[in-house]
Motif scaffolding. Sequence first.
Motif, mmCIF file in Angstrom:
data_model
loop_
_atom_site.group_PDB
_atom_site.id
_atom_site.type_symbol
_atom_site.label_atom_id
_atom_site.label_comp_id
_atom_site.label_asym_id
_atom_site.label_seq_id
_atom_site.Cartn_x
_atom_site.Cartn_y
_atom_site.Cartn_z
ATOM 1 N N TYR A 1 38.898 57.372 64.750
ATOM 2 C CA TYR A 1 39.571 58.408 63.953
ATOM 3 C C TYR A 1 40.578 57.764 62.998
ATOM 4 O O TYR A 1 40.670 58.120 61.815
ATOM 5 C CB TYR A 1 40.304 59.400 64.861
ATOM 6 N N LEU A 2 41.346 56.817 63.534
ATOM 7 C CA LEU A 2 42.376 56.165 62.719
ATOM 8 C C LEU A 2 41.752 55.326 61.609
ATOM 9 O O LEU A 2 42.295 55.236 60.502
ATOM 10 C CB LEU A 2 43.266 55.316 63.619
ATOM 11 N N THR A 3 40.609 54.728 61.889
ATOM 12 C CA THR A 3 39.895 53.974 60.855
ATOM 13 C C THR A 3 39.497 54.891 59.702
ATOM 14 O O THR A 3 39.628 54.529 58.524
ATOM 15 C CB THR A 3 38.650 53.301 61.455
ATOM 16 N N LEU B 1 42.656 70.522 57.540
ATOM 17 C CA LEU B 1 41.448 70.610 58.356
ATOM 18 C C LEU B 1 41.748 71.381 59.629
ATOM 19 O O LEU B 1 42.875 71.362 60.127
ATOM 20 C CB LEU B 1 40.952 69.211 58.734
ATOM 21 N N VAL B 2 40.749 72.054 60.154
ATOM 22 C CA VAL B 2 40.859 72.694 61.464
ATOM 23 C C VAL B 2 39.966 71.912 62.416
ATOM 24 O O VAL B 2 38.737 71.913 62.270
ATOM 25 C CB VAL B 2 40.440 74.175 61.417
ATOM 26 N N LEU B 3 40.580 71.226 63.366
ATOM 27 C CA LEU B 3 39.860 70.394 64.324
ATOM 28 C C LEU B 3 39.855 71.062 65.688
ATOM 29 O O LEU B 3 40.785 71.793 66.039
ATOM 30 C CB LEU B 3 40.512 69.009 64.417
ATOM 31 N N ALA B 4 38.802 70.844 66.450
ATOM 32 C CA ALA B 4 38.690 71.454 67.777
ATOM 33 C C ALA B 4 39.905 71.089 68.629
ATOM 34 O O ALA B 4 40.375 69.949 68.606
ATOM 35 C CB ALA B 4 37.408 70.986 68.447
ATOM 36 N N ALA C 1 41.189 64.394 68.712
ATOM 37 C CA ALA C 1 41.256 64.551 67.262
ATOM 38 C C ALA C 1 42.399 65.468 66.852
ATOM 39 O O ALA C 1 43.038 65.258 65.813
ATOM 40 C CB ALA C 1 39.935 65.089 66.732
ATOM 41 N N SER C 2 42.680 66.466 67.657
ATOM 42 C CA SER C 2 43.767 67.384 67.307
ATOM 43 C C SER C 2 45.138 66.752 67.505
ATOM 44 O O SER C 2 46.154 67.312 67.089
ATOM 45 C CB SER C 2 43.649 68.683 68.110
ATOM 46 N N ASP C 3 45.175 65.567 68.132
ATOM 47 C CA ASP C 3 46.436 64.825 68.291
ATOM 48 C C ASP C 3 46.782 63.999 67.053
ATOM 49 O O ASP C 3 47.909 63.518 66.925
ATOM 50 C CB ASP C 3 46.348 63.850 69.478
ATOM 51 N N LEU C 4 45.832 63.822 66.161
ATOM 52 C CA LEU C 4 46.021 62.897 65.051
ATOM 53 C C LEU C 4 47.247 63.209 64.215
ATOM 54 O O LEU C 4 47.956 62.313 63.745
ATOM 55 C CB LEU C 4 44.778 62.858 64.156
#
Length: 443
Positions: A411-413, A428-431, A436-439
């Motif tokens: 994800y960070l890449t 963006l709306v992430l699950a 991913a929602s922690d990003l």
Amino acid sequence: MVKQYDVAVIGGGPAGTAMAYGLVAKGKAVVIIEADLWGGTCPNRGCDPKKILLSAVEAKQASAHLQGHGLTGVPTVDWPALMATKRGYTDGINDGTLHGLTGAGIDTLHGEAYFQADGQLTVDGEVVTATDYVIATGQRPAILPIKGHEYFQTSTDFLDLDTMPKRVTFVGGGYAGFELATIVRAAGAEVHLIHHNDRPLKAFDAKMVQALMANLTAQGVVFDLGVDLTAITKAADGLHLQAPDFDLTTDLVISAAGRLPNADHLGLENVGVTFNRHGVQVNGHLQTANPHIYAIGDVSDTPVPKLTPVAGYEARYLVDELTDSSAAISYPVVPTQVYAAPKLAQVGLSAELAAQQPDRYTINDLDMTAWFSYYRVQAPQALAKVMVEKATGLVVGASVLSDIADEMINYLTLLIQQKITLPALQKLVLAYPTPASDLQYLY
């Protein structure tokens, strides 16, 4: 009559096969040469079988974390059954790879490739003629040249062990040492990891490495740092590993002291191609000093980690270079990871370099252990360092230690490579709830 090829590819691993498939799709006449197993190290005796073994480790440790939190009883690793599962995958790689190549119309030769004194390439004496040649022969485990070095085994041997010895020692504090020590300890053996100085995994953030070692120590891995091994002797009670003021008895000793390029057996000196312990020297077009010979993948001396996806990236570039000349290769950011327990991963600018420019970068040093993504599985530790460029708000580097660090680093890449700012991410709306929602909390 000798068949004339457009390109001869030496090496049937991920780099070479990607090269051959790409070229034949462009209408080129291609032959690919392999001296050992078709498919190369990664699927036969490297990353893929290693990760199959790691799957059992991950399941065991996930269960261990939840003891008293909803689960009772930690499973044990059945090594013979796990090895049978691994072989169920690896046993089909050689034939499957060869079938795929021939089915695509790619000529194959099995044997030792060698550039003769007159410059001709031969494979076990058979002359192979091409306009261009691509060296994609990969690397092999290095063996420390100490007294008794014949007692060393390698990661290749380990990944095909029928039974797990009671005592296993790894010599070398790199990726392989940490990863295989993690597997051995989970399988119930006593494990030592010997390293010649006090800074193993030197390419990774020092604080993160210390935290990883603390976790592995708690699991029972013993680190013998600052030990420069001088000899191995065999006795009735096992193998004795010796250094000044050090003597350890073990049943199996694995040399995990890095890897060497498979470039010393090809006759490269006969065709003006130079190499050293880092690999075959190439320019920005992956071209050697001989304009008709190129090198890609682990065998090449390039400024990026030696990884399977990098080999594929270089192969795709070189296909374009040989069919429609292009600019010098430009690498994206490349994530690297250590599949230990927990996992350690990093990408982009390091915290060490960022700290040298405090006016330019912010370092977010995060303890994520109590975050929901880790609390719900009772992970013992989750850490991150995220480097953010002040002027742009862009993530430019990251280091992660957690059970899901390999997922987070991808994800960070993407955030780094695609230059995604926090406001752009928040559109963006992430699950939820997912890693991913922690990003958004890492910026």
